[in-house]
Structures are given as C-alpha cells and as structure tokens.
Design a protein around this motif. Structure first.
Motif, PDB file in Angstrom:
ATOM      1  N   GLY A 229       0.724  -1.302   0.068  1.00  0.00           N
ATOM      2  CA  GLY A 229       0.044  -0.029  -0.038  1.00  0.00           C
ATOM      3  C   GLY A 229       0.777   1.464   0.013  1.00  0.00           C
ATOM      4  N   GLY A 230       1.894   1.461   0.761  1.00  0.00           N
ATOM      5  CA  GLY A 230       2.764   2.372   1.021  1.00  0.00           C
ATOM      6  C   GLY A 230       3.460   2.753  -0.446  1.00  0.00           C
ATOM      7  N   THR A 231       4.003   1.291  -0.922  1.00  0.00           N
ATOM      8  CA  THR A 231       4.696   1.720  -2.489  1.00  0.00           C
ATOM      9  C   THR A 231       3.679   2.231  -3.316  1.00  0.00           C
ATOM     10  OG1 THR A 231       5.827  -0.114  -1.747  1.00  0.00           O
ATOM     11  CG2 THR A 231       5.930   0.599  -4.157  1.00  0.00           C
ATOM     12  N   LEU A 232       2.573   1.465  -3.364  1.00  0.00           N
ATOM     13  CA  LEU A 232       1.362   2.122  -4.545  1.00  0.00           C
ATOM     14  C   LEU A 232       1.197   3.849  -4.153  1.00  0.00           C
ATOM     15  CD1 LEU A 232      -1.048  -0.740  -4.761  1.00  0.00           C
ATOM     16  CD2 LEU A 232       0.506   0.349  -6.648  1.00  0.00           C
ATOM     17  N   SER A 233       1.131   3.975  -3.199  1.00  0.00           N
ATOM     18  CA  SER A 233       0.681   5.356  -2.683  1.00  0.00           C
ATOM     19  C   SER A 233       1.810   6.334  -3.007  1.00  0.00           C
ATOM     20  CB  SER A 233       0.583   5.455  -1.000  1.00  0.00           C
ATOM     21  OG  SER A 233       0.385   6.863  -0.684  1.00  0.00           O
ATOM     22  N   VAL A 234       3.121   5.906  -3.040  1.00  0.00           N
ATOM     23  CA  VAL A 234       4.295   6.798  -3.188  1.00  0.00           C
ATOM     24  C   VAL A 234       4.304   7.065  -4.894  1.00  0.00           C
ATOM     25  CG1 VAL A 234       6.865   6.884  -3.354  1.00  0.00           C
ATOM     26  CG2 VAL A 234       5.662   6.412  -1.351  1.00  0.00           C
ATOM     27  N   VAL A 235       4.079   5.778  -5.375  1.00  0.00           N
ATOM     28  CA  VAL A 235       4.093   5.843  -7.001  1.00  0.00           C
ATOM     29  C   VAL A 235       3.024   6.533  -7.507  1.00  0.00           C
ATOM     30  CG1 VAL A 235       3.572   4.435  -9.009  1.00  0.00           C
ATOM     31  CG2 VAL A 235       5.219   3.649  -7.248  1.00  0.00           C
ATOM     32  N   TYR A 236       1.722   6.624  -6.982  1.00  0.00           N
ATOM     33  CA  TYR A 236       0.464   7.486  -7.109  1.00  0.00           C
ATOM     34  C   TYR A 236       0.765   8.876  -6.896  1.00  0.00           C
ATOM     35  CZ  TYR A 236      -4.131   9.344  -6.614  1.00  0.00           C
ATOM     36  OH  TYR A 236      -5.341  10.071  -6.608  1.00  0.00           O
ATOM     37  N   LEU A 237       1.464   9.197  -5.735  1.00  0.00           N
ATOM     38  CA  LEU A 237       1.421  10.561  -5.411  1.00  0.00           C
ATOM     39  C   LEU A 237       2.606  11.315  -6.487  1.00  0.00           C
ATOM     40  CD1 LEU A 237       1.399  10.943  -1.545  1.00  0.00           C
ATOM     41  CD2 LEU A 237      -0.660  11.249  -3.120  1.00  0.00           C
TER      42      LEU A 237
ATOM     43  N   PRO B 183       6.857  23.698 -11.661  1.00  0.00           N
ATOM     44  CA  PRO B 183       6.451  22.174 -11.419  1.00  0.00           C
ATOM     45  C   PRO B 183       7.635  21.856 -10.398  1.00  0.00           C
ATOM     46  CG  PRO B 183       6.646  22.828 -13.694  1.00  0.00           C
ATOM     47  CD  PRO B 183       6.979  23.960 -13.162  1.00  0.00           C
ATOM     48  N   LEU B 184       6.931  20.616  -9.706  1.00  0.00           N
ATOM     49  CA  LEU B 184       7.862  20.317  -8.506  1.00  0.00           C
ATOM     50  C   LEU B 184       9.055  19.362  -8.926  1.00  0.00           C
ATOM     51  CD1 LEU B 184       7.719  20.573  -5.721  1.00  0.00           C
ATOM     52  CD2 LEU B 184       6.270  18.531  -5.490  1.00  0.00           C
ATOM     53  N   GLY B 185       9.020  18.803  -9.973  1.00  0.00           N
ATOM     54  CA  GLY B 185      10.202  17.907 -10.509  1.00  0.00           C
ATOM     55  C   GLY B 185      10.246  16.712  -9.844  1.00  0.00           C
ATOM     56  N   PHE B 186      10.933  15.538 -10.512  1.00  0.00           N
ATOM     57  CA  PHE B 186      10.594  14.280 -10.192  1.00  0.00           C
ATOM     58  C   PHE B 186      11.186  13.756  -8.752  1.00  0.00           C
ATOM     59  CE2 PHE B 186      12.195   9.954  -9.710  1.00  0.00           C
ATOM     60  CZ  PHE B 186      10.994   9.225  -9.812  1.00  0.00           C
ATOM     61  N   VAL B 187      12.377  14.352  -8.519  1.00  0.00           N
ATOM     62  CA  VAL B 187      12.874  14.031  -7.144  1.00  0.00           C
ATOM     63  C   VAL B 187      12.303  14.636  -6.114  1.00  0.00           C
ATOM     64  CG1 VAL B 187      15.378  14.368  -5.732  1.00  0.00           C
ATOM     65  CG2 VAL B 187      15.301  13.805  -8.164  1.00  0.00           C
ATOM     66  N   ARG B 188      11.944  15.932  -6.130  1.00  0.00           N
ATOM     67  CA  ARG B 188      11.246  16.549  -5.025  1.00  0.00           C
ATOM     68  C   ARG B 188       9.869  16.101  -4.809  1.00  0.00           C
ATOM     69  NH1 ARG B 188      12.267  22.591  -6.125  1.00  0.00           N
ATOM     70  NH2 ARG B 188      10.766  22.968  -4.573  1.00  0.00           N
ATOM     71  N   ALA B 189       9.096  15.513  -6.001  1.00  0.00           N
ATOM     72  CA  ALA B 189       7.918  14.927  -5.706  1.00  0.00           C
ATOM     73  C   ALA B 189       7.833  13.522  -5.184  1.00  0.00           C
ATOM     74  CB  ALA B 189       7.334  14.918  -7.250  1.00  0.00           C
ATOM     75  N   LEU B 190       9.341  12.793  -5.555  1.00  0.00           N
ATOM     76  CA  LEU B 190       9.240  11.418  -4.869  1.00  0.00           C
ATOM     77  C   LEU B 190       9.637  11.597  -3.415  1.00  0.00           C
ATOM     78  CD1 LEU B 190       9.519   8.493  -5.028  1.00  0.00           C
ATOM     79  CD2 LEU B 190      12.100   8.853  -5.491  1.00  0.00           C
ATOM     80  N   ILE B 191      10.387  12.617  -3.064  1.00  0.00           N
ATOM     81  CA  ILE B 191      10.559  12.829  -1.697  1.00  0.00           C
ATOM     82  C   ILE B 191       9.349  13.117  -0.671  1.00  0.00           C
ATOM     83  CG2 ILE B 191      11.835  14.232  -0.022  1.00  0.00           C
ATOM     84  CD1 ILE B 191      14.260  14.291  -1.941  1.00  0.00           C
TER      85      ILE B 191
ATOM     86  N   CYS C 226       4.803  12.384   2.577  1.00  0.00           N
ATOM     87  CA  CYS C 226       3.379  12.411   3.052  1.00  0.00           C
ATOM     88  C   CYS C 226       2.857  10.877   3.364  1.00  0.00           C
ATOM     89  CB  CYS C 226       2.655  12.863   1.799  1.00  0.00           C
ATOM     90  SG  CYS C 226       2.928  14.698   1.425  1.00  0.00           S
ATOM     91  N   THR C 227       3.300   9.885   2.718  1.00  0.00           N
ATOM     92  CA  THR C 227       2.968   8.415   2.950  1.00  0.00           C
ATOM     93  C   THR C 227       3.329   8.148   4.421  1.00  0.00           C
ATOM     94  OG1 THR C 227       3.033   8.029   0.701  1.00  0.00           O
ATOM     95  CG2 THR C 227       3.005   6.112   2.177  1.00  0.00           C
ATOM     96  N   ALA C 228       4.526   8.097   4.859  1.00  0.00           N
ATOM     97  CA  ALA C 228       5.267   7.989   5.987  1.00  0.00           C
ATOM     98  C   ALA C 228       4.849   8.794   7.193  1.00  0.00           C
ATOM     99  CB  ALA C 228       6.697   7.838   5.792  1.00  0.00           C
ATOM    100  N   PHE C 229       4.547   9.959   6.868  1.00  0.00           N
ATOM    101  CA  PHE C 229       4.369  10.958   8.116  1.00  0.00           C
ATOM    102  C   PHE C 229       3.238  11.842   7.684  1.00  0.00           C
ATOM    103  CE2 PHE C 229       5.483  14.579  10.685  1.00  0.00           C
ATOM    104  CZ  PHE C 229       5.457  13.682  11.845  1.00  0.00           C
ATOM    105  N   PRO C 230       1.821  11.041   7.579  1.00  0.00           N
ATOM    106  CA  PRO C 230       0.781  11.765   6.990  1.00  0.00           C
ATOM    107  C   PRO C 230       0.401  13.240   7.997  1.00  0.00           C
ATOM    108  CG  PRO C 230       0.105   9.804   7.608  1.00  0.00           C
ATOM    109  CD  PRO C 230       1.507   9.899   7.461  1.00  0.00           C
ATOM    110  N   ILE C 231       0.820  12.879   9.455  1.00  0.00           N
ATOM    111  CA  ILE C 231       0.305  13.798  10.297  1.00  0.00           C
ATOM    112  C   ILE C 231       1.080  15.260  10.300  1.00  0.00           C
ATOM    113  CG2 ILE C 231       1.938  13.236  12.239  1.00  0.00           C
ATOM    114  CD1 ILE C 231      -1.158  13.251  13.730  1.00  0.00           C
ATOM    115  N   GLY C 232       2.162  15.167   9.413  1.00  0.00           N
ATOM    116  CA  GLY C 232       2.889  16.630   9.140  1.00  0.00           C
ATOM    117  C   GLY C 232       1.860  17.635   8.592  1.00  0.00           C
ATOM    118  N   LEU C 233       0.704  16.815   8.191  1.00  0.00           N
ATOM    119  CA  LEU C 233      -0.136  18.017   7.402  1.00  0.00           C
ATOM    120  C   LEU C 233      -0.542  18.940   8.386  1.00  0.00           C
ATOM    121  CD1 LEU C 233      -1.664  18.526   4.631  1.00  0.00           C
ATOM    122  CD2 LEU C 233      -3.328  16.910   5.175  1.00  0.00           C
ATOM    123  N   LEU C 234      -0.633  18.616   9.703  1.00  0.00           N
ATOM    124  CA  LEU C 234      -1.349  19.475  10.650  1.00  0.00           C
ATOM    125  C   LEU C 234      -0.537  20.696  11.024  1.00  0.00           C
ATOM    126  CD1 LEU C 234      -2.690  16.704  13.269  1.00  0.00           C
ATOM    127  CD2 LEU C 234      -3.841  17.842  11.244  1.00  0.00           C
ATOM    128  N   TRP C 235       0.721  20.710  10.323  1.00  0.00           N
ATOM    129  CA  TRP C 235       1.485  21.796  10.718  1.00  0.00           C
ATOM    130  C   TRP C 235       0.808  23.048   9.850  1.00  0.00           C
ATOM    131  CZ3 TRP C 235       5.075  22.706  14.287  1.00  0.00           C
ATOM    132  CH2 TRP C 235       5.837  23.688  14.065  1.00  0.00           C
TER     133      TRP C 235
END
Length: 151
Positions: free
Chosen positions: A66-74, A101-109, A114-123
C-alpha cells in the motif's frame, strides 16, 4: 472569508481542502489495491481453474504494498501536472515555492514523506504560509488552482 472561489485562485490551500484531497487519494490507492487483488485472482482462476478466490498476501506485506502504491501514485500525479485525483477534485495544485513544477526528485521525496508521516499535514494550522512539514522539507506549496486562465 469569501464566497467567490475565484478570489482564492493562486492562494495557499488550507487544512480542510488538503485533508479532503488526501482522503480522496487514499480511497483511490485503496481501490487500486483491491483491483490488483481481483486481477491476480482472475489470472490465477484462468490459469489454474477451480473456484475464484482473492489472493491472501501475508499481512506484513500489506503496508509495504500500500505504501509503495501510494508513493508511486502521488509522485506520478505531482510530476504530471502537479495534481492527483484528490487535488483535481478539490481544485488544488502542488508546485515549488518558486511557482514552477515540482520535479521528479522533489515529488518523490514529498510522496515518501506524505505516505510515511501524514500527520505532518497538521503543521498547516500553525504555519503562517499554510505549509505542511512536507512542504517545508522539500520547498513545495499547495495552491488553489481551478485551471482558469484570466480573460
């Protein structure tokens, strides 16, 4: 606050819009996971015969898949137009701080964060610029963008 969404065009998106987009994206990734299981079951049924059943992957692999699919999708969404399905529905676009545009490397990071630490959105709730922790780490911004061009 304004009743005219056009007045928000180009402004930084808030917590509710971004959480709604993230929820839509989570449903999209979940649907892809279920579809993959159905397809794997169909292939097994066609090749081996017998009753149609869904595969039962080991439980410890489900977060990895699920995490891998999420990272690829995002990553794919943010590299190709700056939007995922959830962003499109909510009228959001992810871009760099410099409005490029964000660019591949920054989008991947950003996708991994976002997948590993979604609570960071609360900032966003304490940030003057409505930035999540992920935005601060990769230099991104999420803006309202309905794709309208000035006439």
């Amino acid at each position: 606050m304004t009743d005219d969404p056009a007045a928000l065009q180009g402004e930084r998106a808030g917590l509710v819009s971004r959480c709604s987009a993230a929820l839509i994206d989570a449903f999209a990734v979940s649907a892809v996971c279920v579809l993959a299981l159905v397809c794997a079951g169909a292939v097994r049924y066609l090749l081996l015969g017998g009753p149609f059943t869904l595969p039962d992957p080991p439980r410890r692999l489900l977060p990895v898949i699920g995490g891998t699919l999420s990272v690829v999708y995002l990553t794919w969404g943010w590299v190709n137009g700056g939007r995922t399905a959830g962003d499109q529905v909510m009228g959001l676009r992810v871009r760099s701080q410099s409005e490029l545009p964000l660019g591949f490397v920054r989008a991947l990071i950003r996708a991994v964060l976002c997948t590993a630490f979604p609570i960071g959105l609360l900032w966003i709730t304490v940030s003057r610029h409505r930035s999540s922790l992920q935005d601060l780490m990769v230099g991104s911004a999420v803006i309202y963008d309905w794709g309208r061009r000035p006439s």
